[in-house]
Write an enzyme that holds these catalytic residues in place. Sequence first.
Site, short mmCIF file in Angstrom:
data_model
loop_
_atom_site.label_atom_id
_atom_site.label_comp_id
_atom_site.label_asym_id
_atom_site.label_seq_id
_atom_site.Cartn_x
_atom_site.Cartn_y
_atom_site.Cartn_z
N GLU A 114 -3.67 -3.57 -0.72
CA GLU A 114 -4.47 -2.10 -0.50
C GLU A 114 -3.29 -1.21 -0.01
O GLU A 114 -3.26 0.02 -0.18
CB GLU A 114 -5.61 -2.30 0.23
CG GLU A 114 -6.51 -0.97 -0.14
CD GLU A 114 -7.90 -1.61 0.59
OE1 GLU A 114 -8.51 -2.56 0.43
OE2 GLU A 114 -8.26 -0.76 1.69
N ASP A 115 -2.48 -1.68 1.25
CA ASP A 115 -1.90 -0.67 1.96
C ASP A 115 -0.46 -0.57 1.76
O ASP A 115 0.30 0.51 1.82
CB ASP A 115 -1.87 -1.04 3.49
CG ASP A 115 -3.28 -0.72 4.04
OD1 ASP A 115 -4.30 -0.27 3.21
OD2 ASP A 115 -3.67 -1.30 5.17
#
Length: 182
Positions: free
Chosen positions: A57-58
Amino acid sequence: MHAAHFAGRAHKNQQRKGIDAEPYVNHLLEVAELVAAAETPGDVEVVSAALLHDCVEDVGVTEAQLVAEFGERVASLVMAVTDDKSLSKDRRKWLQIEHAPHLPRDAKLIKIADKTSNLRALVRTPPTGWTRERLHHYVVWARAVVDACGPVDPVLERLFDEAHALAEATYGRVDADRDDIP
Ligand code: ZN
């Protein structure tokens, strides 16, 4: 340790949103520590997935990379707790509540540990620029996600409850006359 090292490198340029800009890896280590401290703790693959839970996600690590490095189960656990970034923030938040009951138990452990770590960080050092209203909404939303998981592990739930109670005491009330609320 391979997962810890991998996560440390993947998130090397990322910091927590709090004013002290804590290295992001501290959050990952805390989530892994919580998962390992459950009454029925996650096994080594669940702890590895906890260390890796934000890297897709990051910082753009791919599912294929996780499969190659850590195997199918770790990769699928990470993907189970990864939001679809093509959706709006509000939609993603809503989907976390909607999906939570259907997650496998091991993914729920990571989810509860993640919210516990985030609430603790919110109280310790609130993210710069967040209004009190936004902080309050986060506290309410974190509770909704954890409740949606249903009963999972009494120790993790107690640790979440403690973090939530502290966060609620800090941000639970939004004073109508505060001028930092847009
Ligand atoms: Zn996280």
